[in-house]
Design an enzyme around this catalytic site. Structure first.
Site, PDB file in Angstrom:
ATOM      1  N   ASP A  80     -82.603-100.343  93.842  1.00  0.00           N
ATOM      2  CA  ASP A  80     -81.658 -99.627  92.983  1.00  0.00           C
ATOM      3  C   ASP A  80     -80.406 -99.290  93.787  1.00  0.00           C
ATOM      4  OD1 ASP A  80     -83.310 -97.709  94.417  1.00  0.00           O
ATOM      5  OD2 ASP A  80     -82.391 -96.134  93.215  1.00  0.00           O
ATOM      6  N   GLU A 146     -84.777 -94.775  94.614  1.00  0.00           N
ATOM      7  CA  GLU A 146     -84.370 -94.055  95.825  1.00  0.00           C
ATOM      8  C   GLU A 146     -83.036 -93.351  95.654  1.00  0.00           C
ATOM      9  OE1 GLU A 146     -82.876 -93.197  99.863  1.00  0.00           O
ATOM     10  OE2 GLU A 146     -81.931 -94.373  98.271  1.00  0.00           O
TER      11      GLU A 146
END
EC number: 3.5.1.18
Length: 400
Positions: A80, A146
């Site tokens: 991500d 994250e």
């Protein structure tokens, strides 16, 4: 820097494919699909681990493991990315993954699809060379959470690993740890983080008659002065001194002739191993309650923390990583605990963990980018690490 080994799997091709997946948190964007298509035909058992919780977005994650034996080495990271910002400001489109003068541009090129591409390529190259002689396990723990709340990603994945007997013996997180050149820094720990919100409520009134009001602002200011003026500690062998930063002060008062009823401030403490979130909460509460006793008003405190300080003490594992970095780059790395937080803060509860990755100069910026020769060199570091790791720990060496 020594000339890097050219990996059998091309990290640049892997990285281009990953960048072209617009996986802005919490969207998977096809990035995990890309990794699964790469790894599964080469013998990795791939398990998709989607998690969700009330009030949070559903997040998809991937655990891929080659082998079932010990020792079990894990590369961890995330696909991500943060939003690209104003796309018109980019030299090339942020998800186009174009190369300009030997430099690959794109959101996530450094933080941290570059690390993911490098460790995937290194693992495939190493396993291809070892063939049937390999008896241990290599895994990839890749989350899509994250850069977001970090609720449905690594935390939940680690619980799944524990419940299914998949916890690794050692782990490296491929976060961009290098500062000026590849190899100059390995993160062996991180500071903890505590957020605090201080609210003082008094009694609203006219500024011409302050004796009829109870102004909350002086009390709040005194609290902040005492907190910010205190030296929390002098640092430790592995950590710099803890720091406190005031991040906002707000009274919500547009009028110049009104004493406000309420004043609020927020602060953040980055703390080392001399403290815990709980001990710092007690300290903040004691200081603020003492000021309230002196100046009056009603005090409300709110705290939040999802990161304790930790350090992976130098020993066989840390020494092995440092030696691999030095061998592949020709640079003697600094063992460091600075910076913000990472998912290593969760992994450390399960196994020894360090962080090593590319130069972090352009992370979260417009024109995030990585030189292709740096990407190849990073892959060589990870490849060297795997060689050293399985030579060392497969022989029954002590973990540490």
């Amino acid at each position: 820097m020594t000339r890097p080994h050219q990996p059998a799997a091309d990290p640049a091709s892997i990285l281009r494919d990953l960048i072209r997946c617009p996986s802005v948190t919490p969207a998977e964007g096809g990035a995990l699909d890309c990794l699964e298509r790469l790894l599964e035909p080469r013998g990795f058992r791939c398990v998709r681990l989607p998690f969700e919780a009330p009030g949070t977005e559903r997040v998809d994650n991937l655990f891929a493991r080659f082998g079932t034996g010990a020792p079990h080495f894990c590369f961890a990271g995330h696909t991500d990315v943060v939003p690209p910002g104003d796309e018109a400001s980019w030299t090339v489109p942020p998800f186009a993954a174009e190369t300009v003068d030997g430099v690959l541009y794109g959101r996530g090129a450094v933080d941290m699809k570059g690390g993911v591409a490098a460790f995937a390529a290194a693992a495939l190259d190493y396993l291809g060379a070892r063939g049937e002689a390999f008896a241990g396990s290599i895994s990839l723990l890749v989350t899509g959470d994250e850069e977001g709340p970090a609720v449905n990603g690594t935390v939940r994945m680690l619980q799944w690993l524990r419940d299914h007997g998949e916890v690794p013996d050692h782990c490296l997180v491929g976060e961009p740890s290098s500062v000026d050149r590849l190899g100059d820094t390995i993160k062996i720990g991180r500071r903890g983080s505590l957020n605090a919100t201080l609210t003082v409520t008094g009694r609203q009134g006219h500024t011409a008659y302050p004796h009829k009001a109870l102004n909350p602002v002086p009390g709040l200011v005194r609290m902040l002065d005492r907190l910010a003026s205190e030296r929390l500690d002098g640092g430790t062998a592995h950590f710099e001194p803890s720091t406190l930063a005031i991040t906002s002060v707000d009274v919500g008062n547009p009028a110049s002739n009104v004493i406000p009823e309420r004043a609020t401030a927020r602060l953040n403490i980055r703390f080392n191993s001399e403290h815990t979130a709980e001990s710092l909460e007690r300290w903040v509460r004691d200081v603020c309650e003492a000021v309230t006793g002196e100046m009056g008003g009603t005090l409300e405190l709110a705290f939040s923390s999802n990161a304790d300080s930790f350090v992976t003490e130098p020993g066989p594992f840390v020494d092995l990583v440092a030696a691999a970095v030095g061998e592949a780059t020709g640079v003697a790395p600094d063992l460091n605990t600075g910076g913000g937080t990472s998912d290593a803060r969760f992994i450390k509860d399960y196994c020894p963990v360090v962080e090593f990755g590319p130069v972090n100069k352009t992370i979260h910026q417009v024109d995030e980018r990585i030189p292709l020769d740096e990407l190849v060199a990073l892959t060589a570091v990870y490849r060297t690490l795997l060689e050293r790791y399985f030579d060392r720990f497969s022989a029954g060496g002590a973990a540490g």
